[in-house]
Scaffold this motif. Structure first.
Motif, short mmCIF file in Angstrom:
data_model
loop_
_atom_site.label_atom_id
_atom_site.label_comp_id
_atom_site.label_asym_id
_atom_site.label_seq_id
_atom_site.Cartn_x
_atom_site.Cartn_y
_atom_site.Cartn_z
N ILE A 10 0.87 -1.18 0.00
CA ILE A 10 0.00 0.00 0.00
C ILE A 10 0.90 1.23 0.00
CG2 ILE A 10 -1.73 1.34 1.24
CD1 ILE A 10 -2.63 -1.30 2.57
N ALA A 11 0.81 2.01 -1.06
CA ALA A 11 1.58 3.26 -1.15
C ALA A 11 0.62 4.41 -0.88
CB ALA A 11 2.20 3.40 -2.54
N VAL A 12 0.94 5.21 0.11
CA VAL A 12 0.11 6.35 0.47
C VAL A 12 0.70 7.59 -0.17
CG1 VAL A 12 -0.82 7.71 2.39
CG2 VAL A 12 -0.49 5.23 2.66
N LEU A 13 -0.15 8.33 -0.87
CA LEU A 13 0.26 9.59 -1.48
C LEU A 13 0.04 10.74 -0.51
CD1 LEU A 13 -1.43 9.16 -4.98
CD2 LEU A 13 0.91 8.56 -4.32
N ASP A 14 0.71 11.87 -0.74
CA ASP A 14 0.48 13.06 0.08
C ASP A 14 -1.01 13.35 0.15
OD1 ASP A 14 3.12 13.63 0.76
OD2 ASP A 14 3.45 14.83 -1.05
N GLY A 15 -1.52 13.54 1.35
CA GLY A 15 -2.92 13.85 1.53
C GLY A 15 -3.82 12.64 1.64
N GLY A 16 -3.26 11.46 1.45
CA GLY A 16 -4.05 10.23 1.54
C GLY A 16 -3.83 9.53 2.86
N SER A 17 -4.60 8.49 3.08
CA SER A 17 -4.45 7.66 4.27
C SER A 17 -4.63 6.21 3.87
CB SER A 17 -5.48 8.02 5.34
OG SER A 17 -5.43 7.08 6.40
N GLY A 18 -3.73 5.39 4.29
CA GLY A 18 -3.82 3.96 3.99
C GLY A 18 -4.40 3.15 5.12
N ALA A 19 -4.80 3.79 6.21
CA ALA A 19 -5.25 3.07 7.40
C ALA A 19 -6.49 2.21 7.13
CB ALA A 19 -5.50 4.04 8.55
N ASP A 20 -7.53 2.79 6.56
CA ASP A 20 -8.75 2.01 6.31
C ASP A 20 -8.50 0.90 5.30
OD1 ASP A 20 -10.23 3.51 8.10
OD2 ASP A 20 -11.00 4.87 6.55
N LEU A 21 -7.75 1.21 4.27
CA LEU A 21 -7.42 0.21 3.26
C LEU A 21 -6.63 -0.94 3.88
CD1 LEU A 21 -7.58 -0.48 0.25
CD2 LEU A 21 -5.51 0.87 -0.09
N ALA A 22 -5.66 -0.62 4.72
CA ALA A 22 -4.86 -1.66 5.38
C ALA A 22 -5.73 -2.53 6.28
CB ALA A 22 -3.73 -1.01 6.18
N ARG A 23 -6.65 -1.91 7.00
CA ARG A 23 -7.55 -2.68 7.86
C ARG A 23 -8.43 -3.62 7.04
NH1 ARG A 23 -7.36 2.36 10.49
NH2 ARG A 23 -6.41 2.14 12.56
N ARG A 24 -8.89 -3.15 5.88
CA ARG A 24 -9.71 -4.01 5.02
C ARG A 24 -8.90 -5.19 4.47
NH1 ARG A 24 -11.47 1.05 2.81
NH2 ARG A 24 -10.75 0.46 0.75
N PHE A 25 -7.64 -4.93 4.11
CA PHE A 25 -6.80 -6.03 3.62
C PHE A 25 -6.54 -7.06 4.71
CE2 PHE A 25 -5.18 -3.21 0.06
CZ PHE A 25 -5.65 -4.02 -0.95
N ALA A 27 -8.44 -7.72 7.29
CA ALA A 27 -9.72 -8.41 7.53
C ALA A 27 -10.03 -9.41 6.42
CB ALA A 27 -10.85 -7.40 7.66
N ALA A 28 -9.53 -9.15 5.21
CA ALA A 28 -9.77 -10.03 4.07
C ALA A 28 -8.71 -11.14 3.97
CB ALA A 28 -9.80 -9.22 2.78
N ASN A 29 -7.91 -11.30 5.02
CA ASN A 29 -6.91 -12.38 5.12
C ASN A 29 -5.75 -12.27 4.15
OD1 ASN A 29 -8.25 -13.73 7.28
ND2 ASN A 29 -9.73 -14.48 5.78
N ALA A 30 -5.25 -11.06 3.95
CA ALA A 30 -4.02 -10.90 3.17
C ALA A 30 -2.90 -11.66 3.88
CB ALA A 30 -3.66 -9.42 3.05
N LEU A 46 1.20 2.39 12.09
CA LEU A 46 0.08 1.58 11.62
C LEU A 46 0.48 0.11 11.55
CD1 LEU A 46 -2.83 1.51 10.57
CD2 LEU A 46 -1.93 2.01 8.28
N ALA A 47 1.71 -0.16 11.14
CA ALA A 47 2.19 -1.55 11.06
C ALA A 47 2.19 -2.20 12.44
CB ALA A 47 3.58 -1.59 10.43
N VAL A 48 2.63 -1.47 13.45
CA VAL A 48 2.64 -2.01 14.81
C VAL A 48 1.21 -2.33 15.26
CG1 VAL A 48 3.08 -1.42 17.24
CG2 VAL A 48 4.80 -0.90 15.49
N GLU A 49 0.28 -1.45 14.92
CA GLU A 49 -1.13 -1.66 15.30
C GLU A 49 -1.73 -2.88 14.62
OE1 GLU A 49 -5.41 0.33 14.18
OE2 GLU A 49 -3.70 1.70 14.39
N LEU A 50 -1.44 -3.11 13.33
CA LEU A 50 -2.11 -4.15 12.56
C LEU A 50 -1.37 -5.48 12.49
CD1 LEU A 50 -3.38 -2.02 9.54
CD2 LEU A 50 -4.66 -2.74 11.56
N ALA A 141 -13.01 -1.67 -3.95
CA ALA A 141 -12.85 -1.56 -2.51
C ALA A 141 -12.73 -2.99 -2.00
CB ALA A 141 -14.04 -0.87 -1.88
N VAL A 142 -11.76 -3.23 -1.16
CA VAL A 142 -11.57 -4.56 -0.62
C VAL A 142 -12.65 -4.80 0.42
CG1 VAL A 142 -9.99 -6.04 0.63
CG2 VAL A 142 -9.12 -4.40 -1.01
#
Length: 143
Positions: A10-25, A27-30, A46-50, A141-142
């Motif tokens: 997951i590459a986050v661009l300036d002004g973006g957030s990858g948190a919700d996307l990471a949580r969905r991945f 949850a989808a058993n990546a 975020l990595a430590v959290e997930l 959307a995952v």
């Protein structure tokens, strides 16, 4: 596009957030996630959290606008997680997810990432550009 069992970058661009996307991945058993954010400490926190058994998560500070950072993402993902299956970009205007299995087999890992990053960035930023109708990329959307 199969998330279960895939290693995802997951590459986050300036002004973006990858948190919700990471949580969905997760949850989808990546099988694993590598999160890159240009803001120091954001992806790492975020990595430590997930991070969990069965889905290790690695966070790095990186900017996908720099080829050297993309090369480092490929190397880090391969070293810690295995071959990359999906590449996602999270920008201020939305998300783009690309399955690397849809790309030609002859491309090396860096070239495989450069093409979808270019497509993803052109669709997400700036918004006035037309979206690509490429069959190798799907806006989704995952779940």
């Amino acid at each position: 596009m199969r998330v279960a069992g895939a290693v995802v970058v997951i590459a986050v661009l300036d002004g973006g957030s990858g948190a919700d996307l990471a949580r969905r991945f997760t949850a989808a058993n990546a099988a694993g996630l590598l999160i890159a954010d240009p803001r120091p400490g954001v992806a790492e926190d975020l990595a430590v959290e997930l991070d969990r058994p069965g889905c290790p998560v690695v966070g790095v500070c990186g900017d996908v606008h720099r080829p050297s950072d993309i090369a480092a993402l490929v190397a880090t993902a391969a070293k810690h997680l295995g071959p990359i299956g999906l590449f996602a970009v999270a920008g201020p205007d939305g998300e783009r997810i690309v399955s690397l299995a849809d790309l030609p087999d002859h491309l090396d890992p860096l070239a495989e990432l450069l093409a979808p990053v270019g497509e993803a960035i052109s669709e997400v930023v700036p918004p006035q550009r037309q979206a690509s109708d490429s069959p190798s990329a799907a806006r989704t959307a995952v779940r």
